[in-house]
Design a protein around this motif. Sequence first.
Motif, short mmCIF file in Angstrom:
data_model
loop_
_atom_site.label_atom_id
_atom_site.label_comp_id
_atom_site.label_asym_id
_atom_site.label_seq_id
_atom_site.Cartn_x
_atom_site.Cartn_y
_atom_site.Cartn_z
N GLY A 105 0.57 -1.24 0.16
CA GLY A 105 0.07 0.22 0.11
C GLY A 105 0.86 1.37 0.03
O GLY A 105 0.49 2.20 0.95
N GLY A 106 1.71 1.32 -0.78
CA GLY A 106 2.53 2.75 -1.17
C GLY A 106 3.49 3.05 0.02
O GLY A 106 3.95 4.23 0.10
N ALA A 107 3.91 1.89 0.78
CA ALA A 107 4.90 2.12 1.85
C ALA A 107 6.24 2.41 1.08
O ALA A 107 6.41 2.03 -0.11
CB ALA A 107 4.97 0.91 2.72
N GLU A 108 7.18 2.98 1.75
CA GLU A 108 8.42 3.24 1.39
C GLU A 108 9.24 1.94 1.12
O GLU A 108 9.72 1.83 0.14
CB GLU A 108 9.35 4.11 2.19
N ARG A 109 9.08 1.22 1.94
CA ARG A 109 9.57 -0.12 1.91
C ARG A 109 8.66 -1.29 1.96
O ARG A 109 7.76 -1.10 2.99
CB ARG A 109 10.86 -0.42 2.93
N ALA A 110 8.52 -2.20 1.11
CA ALA A 110 7.35 -3.17 1.30
C ALA A 110 7.76 -4.63 0.88
O ALA A 110 8.79 -4.87 0.05
CB ALA A 110 6.45 -2.71 0.31
N ARG A 111 7.39 -5.52 1.49
CA ARG A 111 7.58 -7.16 1.16
C ARG A 111 9.06 -7.30 1.27
O ARG A 111 9.51 -7.98 0.19
CB ARG A 111 6.90 -7.51 -0.31
N ILE A 112 9.53 -6.87 2.27
CA ILE A 112 11.25 -7.26 2.34
C ILE A 112 11.52 -8.60 3.06
O ILE A 112 12.71 -9.01 3.01
CB ILE A 112 11.77 -6.30 3.37
N ASP A 113 10.57 -9.30 3.34
CA ASP A 113 10.54 -10.62 3.88
C ASP A 113 11.46 -11.54 3.17
O ASP A 113 12.46 -12.23 3.59
CB ASP A 113 9.31 -11.28 4.27
N VAL A 114 11.15 -11.52 1.91
CA VAL A 114 12.20 -12.28 0.84
C VAL A 114 13.67 -12.36 1.17
O VAL A 114 14.35 -13.10 0.98
CB VAL A 114 11.48 -12.03 -0.39
N LEU A 115 14.03 -11.12 1.44
CA LEU A 115 15.34 -10.79 1.67
C LEU A 115 16.11 -11.94 2.78
O LEU A 115 17.48 -12.11 2.54
CB LEU A 115 15.67 -9.46 1.89
N ASP A 116 15.32 -12.28 3.39
CA ASP A 116 15.91 -13.27 4.40
C ASP A 116 16.37 -14.59 3.92
O ASP A 116 16.96 -15.26 4.58
CB ASP A 116 14.66 -13.56 5.55
N LEU A 117 15.93 -14.72 2.81
CA LEU A 117 15.84 -16.27 2.29
C LEU A 117 17.12 -16.15 0.94
O LEU A 117 17.50 -17.22 0.55
CB LEU A 117 14.58 -16.60 1.36
N ILE A 118 17.69 -14.98 0.83
CA ILE A 118 18.61 -15.05 0.03
C ILE A 118 20.01 -14.70 0.54
O ILE A 118 20.24 -13.86 1.22
CB ILE A 118 18.50 -13.73 -1.05
N ASP A 141 2.98 -5.79 -7.86
CA ASP A 141 2.80 -4.59 -7.66
C ASP A 141 4.59 -3.86 -7.78
O ASP A 141 4.62 -2.81 -6.87
CB ASP A 141 2.37 -4.27 -6.07
N TYR A 142 5.07 -4.09 -8.73
CA TYR A 142 6.45 -3.33 -8.86
C TYR A 142 6.41 -2.15 -9.45
O TYR A 142 7.45 -1.19 -9.47
CB TYR A 142 7.01 -4.31 -9.99
N ASN A 143 5.12 -1.54 -9.89
CA ASN A 143 4.78 -0.18 -10.14
C ASN A 143 5.02 0.81 -8.89
O ASN A 143 5.06 2.06 -8.92
CB ASN A 143 3.64 0.01 -10.81
N ARG A 144 4.79 0.14 -7.69
CA ARG A 144 4.92 1.15 -6.52
C ARG A 144 6.51 1.11 -5.83
O ARG A 144 7.10 0.09 -6.07
CB ARG A 144 4.06 0.38 -5.51
N PRO A 145 6.63 2.03 -5.40
CA PRO A 145 8.14 2.49 -4.69
C PRO A 145 8.66 1.55 -3.93
O PRO A 145 9.60 1.07 -3.97
CB PRO A 145 8.00 4.00 -4.11
#
Length: 310
Positions: free
Chosen positions: A234-247, A261-265
């Motif tokens: 929803g328009g947050a500056e940082r979103a859906r960062i959980d995946v970074l734990d897996l890399i 939703d890659y169109n969102r910042p």
Amino acid sequence: MLKQYLARAAQYLPVTGRRAGSLARKQRLLAEKQHREVMAGHEALRSQLVRLEEELLPHGKGARGGVRQTLDELASAVDEVGRSSRSAGRTALESVWAAVYRDTTDRSDWLTDQTVSPGRWAVGYPFLYVLYRVLDEARPTSILELGLGQSTKVTAQYAAHATAVDHTVVEHDPEWISTFAANFAVPSTTRIRSLDLTTVELDDGNTALRYDGFAQAVGEATYDLIVIDGPFGGGAERARIDVLDLIPQSLAERFIIILDDYNRPGEKRTATAIVKALDAAGIAHKTTKYSGEKDLWVATSPDLKFFTSL
Ligand SMILES: C[S@@+](CC[C@H](N)C(=O)[O-])C[C@H]1O[C@@H](n2cnc3c(N)ncnc32)[C@H](O)[C@@H]1O
């Protein structure tokens, strides 16, 4: 120039309602080309207005206020046409993707329940199309999906039909889990992990919504497909960062990541962070963006690069 531009835009808008058939790919390319042309026209018109302003203002001392007002009105009219055109362009693409998706999944041997309601809260048609092609052709064996919903209907049917496929869905809302399960018989091959949401503070001063205990809950396994459409960004500056734990440790050698939703910042920053994490781990990859009403982003290992040019 304005007349030419509006005529071009008007010619473009009807694409939205056209029924696309088996030439859907061709139509999608045409819609994209027309969209680019209209946007180029829009940019040219804007620059012309700026030039006009520079030329007129020094001369019209007495009429300065009137000239400025007219130019401002023209500029805002051009911007409005640009916005409508962008929006119509996305709708046109979405409807073409819908036809491509239907053509592709027609008589699928594993997507037998084709009841799906894309858009708004859910993924759109381009996402479903890419997801279907990935499942059908890359045949992933260990799937992690973040955010339960319409996309799950496709992934779960694949997991139920294929042999030896693990499919885990992370969802934060127990009420949504029961509502969803009341309308779609979730196969026993799909495991739903209910994790609460938590807000975390990040080094850059921003906050992000995360699944609580994410790494402990799903970080032990290795995944060859990660589908990211939750938690809501929803328009947050940082979103859906959980995946970074897996890399990199939970990523299989052969992998595909799909981020909606890659169109969102906020999601765009996450895609950049994924690329940075892959680079830091020396993992080669290919990436692309697909656009409909919204954008989705795809990253693959080089052997699966075909999925970046569907
Ligand atoms: C962006 S949605 C997408 C979920 C899924 N990938 C899909 O295609 O529907 C992310 C979250 O919104 C919530 N959600 C899903 N569908 C919803 C609906 N129709 N109304 C309200 N919330 C919804 C769920 O909690 C889900 O995890």
